[in-house]
Design a protein around this motif. Structure first.
Motif, PDB file in Angstrom:
ATOM      1  N   GLN A  94       0.811  -0.964   0.102  1.00  0.00           N
ATOM      2  CA  GLN A  94       0.143  -0.008   0.131  1.00  0.00           C
ATOM      3  C   GLN A  94       0.804   1.213   0.127  1.00  0.00           C
ATOM      4  OE1 GLN A  94      -2.676   0.112   3.226  1.00  0.00           O
ATOM      5  NE2 GLN A  94      -3.913   2.033   2.487  1.00  0.00           N
ATOM      6  N   CYS A  95       1.867   1.383   0.769  1.00  0.00           N
ATOM      7  CA  CYS A  95       2.778   2.413   0.888  1.00  0.00           C
ATOM      8  C   CYS A  95       3.654   2.669  -0.531  1.00  0.00           C
ATOM      9  CB  CYS A  95       3.716   2.316   2.079  1.00  0.00           C
ATOM     10  SG  CYS A  95       3.112   2.265   3.496  1.00  0.00           S
ATOM     11  N   ALA A  96       3.739   1.562  -1.152  1.00  0.00           N
ATOM     12  CA  ALA A  96       4.767   1.484  -2.215  1.00  0.00           C
ATOM     13  C   ALA A  96       3.712   2.033  -3.372  1.00  0.00           C
ATOM     14  CB  ALA A  96       5.316   0.140  -2.736  1.00  0.00           C
ATOM     15  N   ARG A  97       2.701   1.814  -3.647  1.00  0.00           N
ATOM     16  CA  ARG A  97       1.628   2.062  -4.539  1.00  0.00           C
ATOM     17  C   ARG A  97       1.452   3.625  -4.302  1.00  0.00           C
ATOM     18  NH1 ARG A  97      -0.935  -3.077  -3.765  1.00  0.00           N
ATOM     19  NH2 ARG A  97      -2.319  -2.042  -2.128  1.00  0.00           N
ATOM     20  N   PHE A  98       1.375   3.955  -3.182  1.00  0.00           N
ATOM     21  CA  PHE A  98       1.103   5.480  -2.989  1.00  0.00           C
ATOM     22  C   PHE A  98       2.204   6.205  -3.269  1.00  0.00           C
ATOM     23  CE2 PHE A  98       0.670   9.110  -0.269  1.00  0.00           C
ATOM     24  CZ  PHE A  98      -0.677   9.539  -0.333  1.00  0.00           C
ATOM     25  N   ALA A  99       3.659   5.679  -2.811  1.00  0.00           N
ATOM     26  CA  ALA A  99       4.621   6.588  -3.232  1.00  0.00           C
ATOM     27  C   ALA A  99       4.826   6.670  -4.948  1.00  0.00           C
ATOM     28  CB  ALA A  99       5.949   5.795  -2.646  1.00  0.00           C
ATOM     29  N   ILE A 100       4.677   5.592  -5.557  1.00  0.00           N
ATOM     30  CA  ILE A 100       4.960   5.621  -7.011  1.00  0.00           C
ATOM     31  C   ILE A 100       3.870   6.365  -7.583  1.00  0.00           C
ATOM     32  CG2 ILE A 100       4.886   3.895  -8.964  1.00  0.00           C
ATOM     33  CD1 ILE A 100       5.704   1.619  -7.398  1.00  0.00           C
ATOM     34  N   GLY A 101       2.530   6.583  -7.002  1.00  0.00           N
ATOM     35  CA  GLY A 101       1.798   7.330  -7.632  1.00  0.00           C
ATOM     36  C   GLY A 101       2.192   8.795  -7.588  1.00  0.00           C
ATOM     37  N   GLY A 102       2.873   9.248  -6.345  1.00  0.00           N
ATOM     38  CA  GLY A 102       3.137  10.495  -6.248  1.00  0.00           C
ATOM     39  C   GLY A 102       4.574  10.701  -7.011  1.00  0.00           C
ATOM     40  N   MET A 103       5.348   9.897  -7.214  1.00  0.00           N
ATOM     41  CA  MET A 103       6.656   9.816  -7.899  1.00  0.00           C
ATOM     42  C   MET A 103       6.452   9.906  -9.487  1.00  0.00           C
ATOM     43  SD  MET A 103       9.763   7.910  -6.149  1.00  0.00           S
ATOM     44  CE  MET A 103       8.568   6.265  -5.576  1.00  0.00           C
ATOM     45  N   GLU A 104       5.122   9.039 -10.057  1.00  0.00           N
ATOM     46  CA  GLU A 104       4.854   9.643 -11.345  1.00  0.00           C
ATOM     47  C   GLU A 104       4.321  10.701 -11.793  1.00  0.00           C
ATOM     48  OE1 GLU A 104       1.790   6.622 -11.911  1.00  0.00           O
ATOM     49  OE2 GLU A 104       3.103   4.977 -12.466  1.00  0.00           O
ATOM     50  N   LEU A 105       3.543  11.473 -10.647  1.00  0.00           N
ATOM     51  CA  LEU A 105       3.128  12.681 -10.916  1.00  0.00           C
ATOM     52  C   LEU A 105       4.366  13.777 -11.006  1.00  0.00           C
ATOM     53  CD1 LEU A 105       0.680  14.860 -11.134  1.00  0.00           C
ATOM     54  CD2 LEU A 105       0.707  14.720  -8.588  1.00  0.00           C
ATOM     55  N   HIS A 106       5.208  13.461 -10.175  1.00  0.00           N
ATOM     56  CA  HIS A 106       6.420  14.330 -10.037  1.00  0.00           C
ATOM     57  C   HIS A 106       7.326  14.177 -11.458  1.00  0.00           C
ATOM     58  CE1 HIS A 106       9.900  16.284  -8.513  1.00  0.00           C
ATOM     59  NE2 HIS A 106      10.874  15.337  -8.831  1.00  0.00           N
ATOM     60  N   LEU A 107       7.175  13.087 -11.928  1.00  0.00           N
ATOM     61  CA  LEU A 107       7.930  13.113 -13.370  1.00  0.00           C
ATOM     62  C   LEU A 107       7.121  13.692 -14.598  1.00  0.00           C
ATOM     63  CD1 LEU A 107       9.382   9.441 -13.288  1.00  0.00           C
ATOM     64  CD2 LEU A 107      10.839  11.507 -12.827  1.00  0.00           C
ATOM     65  N   GLU A 108       5.782  13.597 -14.234  1.00  0.00           N
ATOM     66  CA  GLU A 108       4.845  14.168 -15.226  1.00  0.00           C
ATOM     67  C   GLU A 108       5.342  15.953 -15.097  1.00  0.00           C
ATOM     68  OE1 GLU A 108       1.086  13.078 -14.921  1.00  0.00           O
ATOM     69  OE2 GLU A 108       1.347  11.070 -15.437  1.00  0.00           O
ATOM     70  N   ARG A 109       5.299  16.504 -13.986  1.00  0.00           N
ATOM     71  CA  ARG A 109       5.495  17.791 -13.821  1.00  0.00           C
ATOM     72  C   ARG A 109       6.882  18.373 -14.059  1.00  0.00           C
ATOM     73  NH1 ARG A 109       1.934  18.700  -8.331  1.00  0.00           N
ATOM     74  NH2 ARG A 109      -0.219  18.440  -9.070  1.00  0.00           N
ATOM     75  N   ASN A 110       8.074  17.260 -14.090  1.00  0.00           N
ATOM     76  CA  ASN A 110       9.344  17.777 -14.662  1.00  0.00           C
ATOM     77  C   ASN A 110       9.776  16.821 -15.667  1.00  0.00           C
ATOM     78  OD1 ASN A 110      10.197  19.597 -11.889  1.00  0.00           O
ATOM     79  ND2 ASN A 110       8.908  17.738 -10.912  1.00  0.00           N
ATOM     80  N   PRO A 111       9.369  17.231 -16.954  1.00  0.00           N
ATOM     81  CA  PRO A 111       9.728  16.320 -17.919  1.00  0.00           C
ATOM     82  C   PRO A 111      11.243  16.232 -18.159  1.00  0.00           C
ATOM     83  CG  PRO A 111       8.668  18.373 -18.754  1.00  0.00           C
ATOM     84  CD  PRO A 111       8.516  18.310 -17.107  1.00  0.00           C
ATOM     85  N   THR A 112      11.564  17.366 -17.631  1.00  0.00           N
ATOM     86  CA  THR A 112      13.519  17.442 -18.030  1.00  0.00           C
ATOM     87  C   THR A 112      14.168  16.263 -17.105  1.00  0.00           C
ATOM     88  OG1 THR A 112      13.367  19.777 -18.292  1.00  0.00           O
ATOM     89  CG2 THR A 112      15.408  18.682 -17.757  1.00  0.00           C
ATOM     90  N   VAL A 113      13.356  16.207 -15.880  1.00  0.00           N
ATOM     91  CA  VAL A 113      14.105  15.125 -15.005  1.00  0.00           C
ATOM     92  C   VAL A 113      13.762  13.824 -15.617  1.00  0.00           C
ATOM     93  CG1 VAL A 113      14.126  14.071 -12.737  1.00  0.00           C
ATOM     94  CG2 VAL A 113      13.905  16.414 -12.806  1.00  0.00           C
ATOM     95  N   ARG A 114      12.474  13.519 -16.089  1.00  0.00           N
ATOM     96  CA  ARG A 114      12.376  12.217 -16.750  1.00  0.00           C
ATOM     97  C   ARG A 114      13.134  12.035 -18.140  1.00  0.00           C
ATOM     98  NH1 ARG A 114       7.272   9.290 -16.171  1.00  0.00           N
ATOM     99  NH2 ARG A 114       7.257   7.650 -18.024  1.00  0.00           N
ATOM    100  N   GLN A 115      13.456  13.083 -18.768  1.00  0.00           N
ATOM    101  CA  GLN A 115      14.239  12.898 -19.931  1.00  0.00           C
ATOM    102  C   GLN A 115      15.346  12.308 -19.388  1.00  0.00           C
ATOM    103  OE1 GLN A 115      13.616  16.427 -22.501  1.00  0.00           O
ATOM    104  NE2 GLN A 115      11.753  15.964 -22.759  1.00  0.00           N
ATOM    105  N   GLN A 116      16.124  12.977 -18.743  1.00  0.00           N
ATOM    106  CA  GLN A 116      17.453  12.891 -18.059  1.00  0.00           C
ATOM    107  C   GLN A 116      17.563  11.331 -17.635  1.00  0.00           C
ATOM    108  OE1 GLN A 116      18.411  15.497 -15.028  1.00  0.00           O
ATOM    109  NE2 GLN A 116      18.512  17.229 -16.494  1.00  0.00           N
TER     110      GLN A 116
END
Length: 226
Positions: free
Chosen positions: A181-203
């Motif tokens: 449950q904690c892992a799914r919650f954390a991954i959902g937040g990190m996916e949102l973080h990468l969507e809002r920071n496309p440069t970080v995701r590209q790197q």
């Protein structure tokens, strides 16, 4: 009223003497004890003593008795038509196991290797929000949640098989569900973080693609050399 006096005697050279009157009352007859050795029969392994001739069963084999090995064939027949298998129905009951496919597992592995601070922030935040704490102590270990976030698939069975407690002990289903449950919650937040920071995701994606191409190229070279 009668008075009974207790009489005491003395032993003088084997004679019983009354000290008050000097009367000899008797004498002791003593002799030395000669020890006699007794030969106890010792049990003999594999042999029958001749002293024990009585048996509950006749030890001699009977000529008219033979041993026959009987083979019993057990035929397992299926259920008749129209009869419902209750065991199979019970196995289908209960909630289905949740399996989450972690699509950003490769990106998170690179981010963790590069010690990106936002990874730990989301992991710790999910531990407090999803699992909570007891007496100012988290109910799950953040290191276990981080390990689950790096898995390609997250489920209770996978977490129990991959993540072990101290002494290589297997965790309980309840603890594994908390970690999932904690892992799914954390991954959902990190996916949102990468969507809002496309440069970080590209790197991160560039490093993942480079690592994949390197391994693929080395495999082709090895095949050419072979």
């Amino acid at each position: 009223m009668q008075h009974i006096a207790r009489m005491r005697t003395h032993n003088i050279d084997g004679f019983i003497v009354d000290p008050a009157t000097g009367q000899v009352l008797g004498s002791y007859t003593t002799h030395a004890i000669v020890p006699v050795l007794y030969d106890y029969p010792l049990p003999q392994v594999g042999k029958t003593s001749a002293a024990y001739t009585s048996f509950e069963l006749d030890p001699a084999p009977r000529p008219d008795a033979i041993e026959v090995e009987v083979e019993v064939e057990v035929e397992v027949a299926g259920l008749p038509d129209g009869v419902i298998d209750l065991d199979a129905q019970r196995n289908k009951r209960g909630p289905k196991p949740k399996v989450k496919s972690n699509k950003i597992a490769s990106l998170l592995k690179v981010a963790h290797a590069e010690k990106r601070g936002w990874v730990d922030d989301y992991v710790y935040g999910s531990c407090y929000v999803a699992a909570g704490d007891s007496n100012d102590k988290l109910n799950v270990k953040p290191i276990h949640v981080l390990r689950a976030c790096l898995l390609d698939e997250i489920s209770v069975e996978v977490v129990k098989r991959v993540i072990r407690l101290d002494g290589l002990r297997t965790m309980s289903d309840q603890q594994a569900r908390r970690i999932c449950q904690c892992a799914r919650f954390a991954i959902g937040g990190m996916e949102l973080h990468l969507e809002r920071n496309p440069t970080v995701r590209q790197q991160l994606q560039f490093e993942v693609d480079f690592a994949d191409s390197y391994h693929d190229g080395s495999t082709d070279i090895l095949q050419e050399w072979a």
